[in-house]
Write an enzyme that holds these catalytic residues in place. Structure first.
Site, PDB file in Angstrom:
ATOM      1  N   GLY A  42       0.854  -1.177   0.000  1.00 18.01           N
ATOM      2  CA  GLY A  42       0.000   0.000   0.000  1.00 18.01           C
ATOM      3  C   GLY A  42       0.889   1.225   0.000  1.00 18.01           C
ATOM      4  O   GLY A  42       1.777   1.339  -0.852  1.00 18.01           O
ATOM      5  N   GLU A  43       0.688   2.079   0.968  1.00 12.13           N
ATOM      6  CA  GLU A  43       1.507   3.290   1.082  1.00 12.13           C
ATOM      7  C   GLU A  43       2.180   3.260   2.460  1.00 12.13           C
ATOM      8  O   GLU A  43       1.506   3.369   3.481  1.00 12.13           O
ATOM      9  CB  GLU A  43       0.591   4.517   0.951  1.00 12.13           C
ATOM     10  CG  GLU A  43       1.088   5.510  -0.056  1.00 12.13           C
ATOM     11  CD  GLU A  43       2.432   6.101   0.346  1.00 12.13           C
ATOM     12  OE1 GLU A  43       3.335   6.142  -0.520  1.00 12.13           O
ATOM     13  OE2 GLU A  43       2.593   6.482   1.508  1.00 12.13           O
ATOM     14  N   CYS A  83       6.157  -5.337   0.242  1.00 16.80           N
ATOM     15  CA  CYS A  83       6.222  -4.023  -0.398  1.00 16.80           C
ATOM     16  C   CYS A  83       6.188  -2.897   0.651  1.00 16.80           C
ATOM     17  O   CYS A  83       7.146  -2.720   1.384  1.00 16.80           O
ATOM     18  CB  CYS A  83       5.099  -3.925  -1.421  1.00 16.80           C
ATOM     19  SG  CYS A  83       5.475  -2.780  -2.741  1.00 16.80           S
ATOM     20  N   ARG A  92      12.872   3.103  -1.326  1.00 17.73           N
ATOM     21  CA  ARG A  92      11.518   3.140  -1.888  1.00 17.73           C
ATOM     22  C   ARG A  92      11.562   3.389  -3.395  1.00 17.73           C
ATOM     23  O   ARG A  92      12.511   3.986  -3.898  1.00 17.73           O
ATOM     24  CB  ARG A  92      10.705   4.246  -1.221  1.00 17.73           C
ATOM     25  CG  ARG A  92      10.455   3.997   0.254  1.00 17.73           C
ATOM     26  CD  ARG A  92       9.660   5.122   0.878  1.00 17.73           C
ATOM     27  NE  ARG A  92       8.301   5.173   0.352  1.00 17.73           N
ATOM     28  CZ  ARG A  92       7.438   6.157   0.628  1.00 17.73           C
ATOM     29  NH1 ARG A  92       7.805   7.153   1.409  1.00 17.73           N
ATOM     30  NH2 ARG A  92       6.227   6.137   0.122  1.00 17.73           N
ATOM     31  N   ILE A 146       5.066  -3.661  -7.901  1.00 15.10           N
ATOM     32  CA  ILE A 146       4.276  -2.447  -8.135  1.00 15.10           C
ATOM     33  C   ILE A 146       4.910  -1.275  -7.388  1.00 15.10           C
ATOM     34  O   ILE A 146       4.913  -1.268  -6.147  1.00 15.10           O
ATOM     35  CB  ILE A 146       2.810  -2.637  -7.661  1.00 15.10           C
ATOM     36  CG1 ILE A 146       2.169  -3.862  -8.341  1.00 15.10           C
ATOM     37  CG2 ILE A 146       1.986  -1.379  -7.952  1.00 15.10           C
ATOM     38  CD1 ILE A 146       0.859  -4.295  -7.718  1.00 15.10           C
ATOM     39  N   ARG A 147       5.470  -0.335  -8.110  1.00 17.20           N
ATOM     40  CA  ARG A 147       6.209   0.770  -7.479  1.00 17.20           C
ATOM     41  C   ARG A 147       7.017   0.252  -6.285  1.00 17.20           C
ATOM     42  O   ARG A 147       6.955   0.786  -5.181  1.00 17.20           O
ATOM     43  CB  ARG A 147       5.274   1.893  -7.036  1.00 17.20           C
ATOM     44  CG  ARG A 147       4.754   2.745  -8.192  1.00 17.20           C
ATOM     45  CD  ARG A 147       3.880   3.882  -7.723  1.00 17.20           C
ATOM     46  NE  ARG A 147       2.596   3.420  -7.224  1.00 17.20           N
ATOM     47  CZ  ARG A 147       1.587   3.019  -8.026  1.00 17.20           C
ATOM     48  NH1 ARG A 147       1.728   3.087  -9.332  1.00 17.20           N
ATOM     49  NH2 ARG A 147       0.466   2.600  -7.518  1.00 17.20           N
ATOM     50  N   HIS A 197       4.547  -8.975  -4.651  1.00 23.24           N
ATOM     51  CA  HIS A 197       3.201  -9.246  -4.135  1.00 23.24           C
ATOM     52  C   HIS A 197       2.719 -10.667  -4.415  1.00 23.24           C
ATOM     53  O   HIS A 197       1.946 -10.874  -5.357  1.00 23.24           O
ATOM     54  CB  HIS A 197       2.203  -8.270  -4.786  1.00 23.24           C
ATOM     55  CG  HIS A 197       2.392  -6.850  -4.377  1.00 23.24           C
ATOM     56  ND1 HIS A 197       1.741  -6.302  -3.293  1.00 23.24           N
ATOM     57  CD2 HIS A 197       3.166  -5.866  -4.891  1.00 23.24           C
ATOM     58  CE1 HIS A 197       2.094  -5.031  -3.159  1.00 23.24           C
ATOM     59  NE2 HIS A 197       2.961  -4.741  -4.112  1.00 23.24           N
ATOM     60  N   GLU A 231       0.465 -12.214  -3.091  1.00 25.32           N
ATOM     61  CA  GLU A 231      -0.996 -12.311  -2.910  1.00 25.32           C
ATOM     62  C   GLU A 231      -1.738 -12.010  -4.215  1.00 25.32           C
ATOM     63  O   GLU A 231      -2.949 -12.221  -4.299  1.00 25.32           O
ATOM     64  CB  GLU A 231      -1.458 -11.357  -1.792  1.00 25.32           C
ATOM     65  CG  GLU A 231      -1.486  -9.873  -2.136  1.00 25.32           C
ATOM     66  CD  GLU A 231      -0.119  -9.199  -2.131  1.00 25.32           C
ATOM     67  OE1 GLU A 231       0.914  -9.910  -2.026  1.00 25.32           O
ATOM     68  OE2 GLU A 231      -0.064  -7.960  -2.256  1.00 25.32           O
TER      69      GLU A 231
HETATM   70  N1  GLN Z   1       5.941   2.697  -3.062  1.00 26.18           N
HETATM   71  C1  GLN Z   1       5.098   2.318  -1.963  1.00 26.18           C
HETATM   72  C2  GLN Z   1       5.625   2.880  -0.662  1.00 26.18           C
HETATM   73  O1  GLN Z   1       6.707   3.363  -0.612  1.00 26.18           O
HETATM   74  C3  GLN Z   1       5.005   0.823  -1.871  1.00 26.18           C
HETATM   75  C4  GLN Z   1       4.243   0.274  -3.055  1.00 26.18           C
HETATM   76  C5  GLN Z   1       3.466  -0.962  -2.773  1.00 26.18           C
HETATM   77  O2  GLN Z   1       3.247  -1.339  -1.615  1.00 26.18           O
HETATM   78  N2  GLN Z   1       2.961  -1.571  -3.807  1.00 26.18           N
HETATM   79  O3  GLN Z   1       4.929   2.842   0.326  1.00 26.18           O
END
Ligand code: GLN
Length: 193
Positions: free
Chosen positions: A49-50, A81, A108, A136-137, A174, A176
């Site tokens: 997530g974030e 992540c 990050r 993902i990012r 991920h 999941e």
């Molecule tokens: N870039 C996000 C972060 O720094 C992590 C991305 C993700 O969990 N898919 O929180």
């Protein structure tokens, strides 16, 4: 008795984790967002997530305390992540709140902004055939403290993307989000080890 796996449900893709974990035999996965709910679990997942948002909410609701107690009690905790960032002791160029329980340095958005997300077949130590990994990012692990017992389980293009330190597991990708449950099985296998 099924093994109870809590998935921290304050922000991020906790629902996908719960569904994926519930496919593993002998597991009962559930969302957790209070101290009592966390304390009642055999293992915990901190989802993607974030990471700044997850950190802020953990701090605000004082969820760090039961998670730290789990870690000290030897119960498995897995961060994916953003969750991996929350577990890390060091985050490159960031002062953001973190649990800081794992002796790793993470960076990050480590794979560049142009390539937002990608998939690869990733060889993983301890798992026979490669695992399809969705990034993902994604962050990556720039450095691990080997003397602290951190073991690297997978690398992609020379970057560490899966590692373990005792009862702690961290993945940049991920598991999941695919149909493959082998990483979940690996994690559940850490319960009571
Ligand atoms: N870039 C996000 C972060 O720094 C992590 C991305 C993700 O969990 N898919 O929180």
């Amino acid at each position: 008795m099924p093994k109870t796996v809590g998935v921290l449900a304050v922000q991020g893709d906790f629902k996908e984790h719960i569904d994926a974990l519930n496919e593993v035999e002998g597991v009962e996965a559930r969302p957790v967002k209070t101290q009592e709910q966390i304390e009642a679990c055999d293992a915990l997942v901190i989802p993607g997530g974030e990471s700044t948002t997850i950190g802020k909410l953990m701090e605000r609701f004082e969820l760090d305390k039961p998670v730290r107690e789990m870690v000290e009690a030897g119960k498995p905790v897995w961060g994916t992540c953003a969750g991996m960032i929350v577990l890390a002791k060091n985050i490159v160029e960031s002062e953001q709140w973190r649990l800081g329980v794992m002796d790793i340095t993470v960076e990050r958005n480590a794979f560049g902004r142009q390539v937002d997300s990608f998939e690869v077949d990733l060889p993983v130590k301890g798992i026979d055939e490669p695992v399809r990994a969705i990034f993902i990012r994604a962050p990556y692990v720039r450095e691990v403290c080997e003397a602290c017992g951190v073991e690297v389980l997978a690398e992609f293009e020379g970057k560490i993307v899966l590692c373990r330190q005792g009862n702690l597991l961290a993945s940049a990708f991920h598991p999941e989000l695919t149909d493959d449950r082998r990483v979940q099985e690996y994690f559940v296998g850490m319960i009571g080890e």
